[in-house]
Design a protein around this motif. Structure first.
Motif, PDB file in Angstrom:
ATOM      1  N   TRP A   1       0.910  -1.270   0.126  1.00 16.51           N
ATOM      2  CA  TRP A   1       0.006  -0.090  -0.138  1.00 16.51           C
ATOM      3  C   TRP A   1       0.927   1.137  -0.153  1.00 16.51           C
ATOM      4  CZ3 TRP A   1      -3.160  -1.890   4.656  1.00 16.51           C
ATOM      5  CH2 TRP A   1      -4.313  -2.931   4.549  1.00 16.51           C
ATOM      6  N   LEU A   2       2.151   1.236   0.727  1.00 17.29           N
ATOM      7  CA  LEU A   2       2.623   2.390   0.919  1.00 17.29           C
ATOM      8  C   LEU A   2       3.240   3.297  -0.615  1.00 17.29           C
ATOM      9  CD1 LEU A   2       5.238   0.945   3.588  1.00 17.29           C
ATOM     10  CD2 LEU A   2       3.146   2.629   3.868  1.00 17.29           C
ATOM     11  N   PRO A   3       3.642   2.752  -1.298  1.00 21.74           N
ATOM     12  CA  PRO A   3       3.740   3.572  -2.377  1.00 21.74           C
ATOM     13  C   PRO A   3       2.593   3.872  -3.478  1.00 21.74           C
ATOM     14  CG  PRO A   3       4.318   1.121  -3.176  1.00 21.74           C
ATOM     15  CD  PRO A   3       3.936   1.242  -1.617  1.00 21.74           C
ATOM     16  N   MET A   4       1.369   3.537  -3.018  1.00 26.14           N
ATOM     17  CA  MET A   4       0.337   3.993  -3.825  1.00 26.14           C
ATOM     18  C   MET A   4       0.039   5.523  -3.441  1.00 26.14           C
ATOM     19  SD  MET A   4      -2.449   0.950  -3.273  1.00 26.14           S
ATOM     20  CE  MET A   4      -1.975  -0.732  -3.524  1.00 26.14           C
ATOM     21  N   GLY A   5      -0.376   6.158  -4.260  1.00 30.35           N
ATOM     22  CA  GLY A   5      -0.843   7.731  -4.219  1.00 30.35           C
ATOM     23  C   GLY A   5      -1.597   8.209  -5.216  1.00 30.35           C
ATOM     24  N   VAL A   6      -1.629   9.389  -5.223  1.00 28.27           N
ATOM     25  CA  VAL A   6      -2.314  10.359  -6.368  1.00 28.27           C
ATOM     26  C   VAL A   6      -1.609  11.044  -7.396  1.00 28.27           C
ATOM     27  CG1 VAL A   6      -3.856  12.369  -6.515  1.00 28.27           C
ATOM     28  CG2 VAL A   6      -4.084  10.715  -4.505  1.00 28.27           C
ATOM     29  N   ARG A   7      -1.964  11.199  -8.597  1.00 31.51           N
ATOM     30  CA  ARG A   7      -1.176  11.557  -9.602  1.00 31.51           C
ATOM     31  C   ARG A   7      -2.091  12.882  -9.885  1.00 31.51           C
ATOM     32  NH1 ARG A   7       2.336   8.527 -12.412  1.00 31.51           N
ATOM     33  NH2 ARG A   7       3.042  10.582 -13.317  1.00 31.51           N
ATOM     34  N   VAL A   8      -1.222  13.869 -10.834  1.00 31.11           N
ATOM     35  CA  VAL A   8      -2.069  15.041 -10.995  1.00 31.11           C
ATOM     36  C   VAL A   8      -1.709  15.592 -12.381  1.00 31.11           C
ATOM     37  CG1 VAL A   8      -2.261  17.574 -10.529  1.00 31.11           C
ATOM     38  CG2 VAL A   8      -1.908  15.934  -8.706  1.00 31.11           C
ATOM     39  N   ALA A   9      -2.686  15.885 -13.153  1.00 31.10           N
ATOM     40  CA  ALA A   9      -2.805  16.357 -14.558  1.00 31.10           C
ATOM     41  C   ALA A   9      -3.368  17.650 -14.564  1.00 31.10           C
ATOM     42  CB  ALA A   9      -3.715  15.339 -15.398  1.00 31.10           C
ATOM     43  N   PRO A  10      -2.342  18.596 -15.266  1.00 29.85           N
ATOM     44  CA  PRO A  10      -2.736  19.873 -15.408  1.00 29.85           C
ATOM     45  C   PRO A  10      -3.754  20.055 -16.593  1.00 29.85           C
ATOM     46  CG  PRO A  10      -0.296  19.859 -15.127  1.00 29.85           C
ATOM     47  CD  PRO A  10      -0.966  18.473 -15.216  1.00 29.85           C
ATOM     48  N   PRO A  11      -4.525  21.249 -16.590  1.00 30.31           N
ATOM     49  CA  PRO A  11      -5.241  21.399 -17.860  1.00 30.31           C
ATOM     50  C   PRO A  11      -4.766  21.245 -19.055  1.00 30.31           C
ATOM     51  CG  PRO A  11      -5.603  23.342 -16.095  1.00 30.31           C
ATOM     52  CD  PRO A  11      -4.448  22.560 -15.739  1.00 30.31           C
TER      53      PRO A  11
END
Length: 231
Positions: free
Chosen positions: A64-74
């Motif tokens: 679980w530890l290296p799971m996360g959230v990615r961000v995409a700009p407009p």
């Protein structure tokens, strides 16, 4: 499908599935993705849920530890910010050598998405917390669900108090990894009354009210400053 049997081959297959999602599928779906990832590790959210009554004796899984959230700009095609979880569809639920059915779901079977008109920090924090809730408490989300939060959605001044889980009509609802199918759950911020309206009248009825008639895509974008729609 057959999962690789040796540990070395399994690890490579696992990493290939991860890379296929983040480096191939996500750019196709959301455009350019920032390299940085906000990880579950070090946030304390996993530990917080592990200490809750809902954990029911669950222990920490290092996967679980290296799971996360990615961000995409407009982008020109999608002129808003996108936040998408990365890891819930990792095949951490299978073992080397396991036989998977053709219609297998990869990992928990979905990833979660939030869209906002401006860059915000709160969507990342919410998604990390909801990932930890899924993983630790084994309570999974699905299309059509409603999820109230304590306080407000952003932690600040807003009338939004939770999410509804919908299919974004502007992009595919699924994609396929070597480890199975992955569904995209789009989370839209709503008020308590709007959640109640969706429960009584259906999600499609609520989405119609949230959408700008001139631009239906607005129904899938969370705007914390907006007023409650007329119900």
């Amino acid at each position: 499908m057959k999962v690789p049997e040796t540990e070395e081959d399994f690890i490579q297959w696992y990493e290939d599935c991860w890379a296929d999602r983040d480096e191939v599928e996500y750019p196709k779906l959301f455009g350019a993705i920032r390299e940085e990832v906000d990880l579950l590790e070090g946030t304390g959210v996993l530990e917080g849920w592990l200490e809750s009554e809902l954990a029911q004796g669950t222990e920490m899984d290092p996967n679980w530890l290296p799971m996360g959230v990615r961000v995409a700009p407009p982008s020109p095609e999608h002129p808003y910010w996108t936040y998408v979880t990365s890891g819930l569809s990792n095949p951490f639920t299978v073992a080397p050598g396991e036989d998977l059915p053709d219609d297998a779901r990869s990992g928990l079977g979905y990833e979660m998405v939030i869209h906002t008109p401006e860059e915000e920090r709160w969507p990342i924090l919410r998604l990390l917390d909801m990932m930890a809730y899924n993983l630790v408490c084994a309570r999974l989300f699905a299309m059509g669900h409603r999820y109230p939060v304590d306080g407000t959605l952003t932690g600040g001044e807003t009338k939004l108090a939770g999410f509804v889980f919908v299919k974004d009509a502007n992009r595919p609802s699924h994609f396929t990894l070597p480890s199975g199918q992955v569904e995209l759950l789009t989370l839209v911020g709503v008020t308590k009354n709007e959640m109640a309206f969706a429960r009584s009248n259906g999600m499609d009825s609520l989405l119609k009210k949230l959408a700008d008639p001139a631009n239906p895509t607005t129904a899938y974008i969370t705007r914390p400053e907006r007023d409650e729609v007329k119900l």
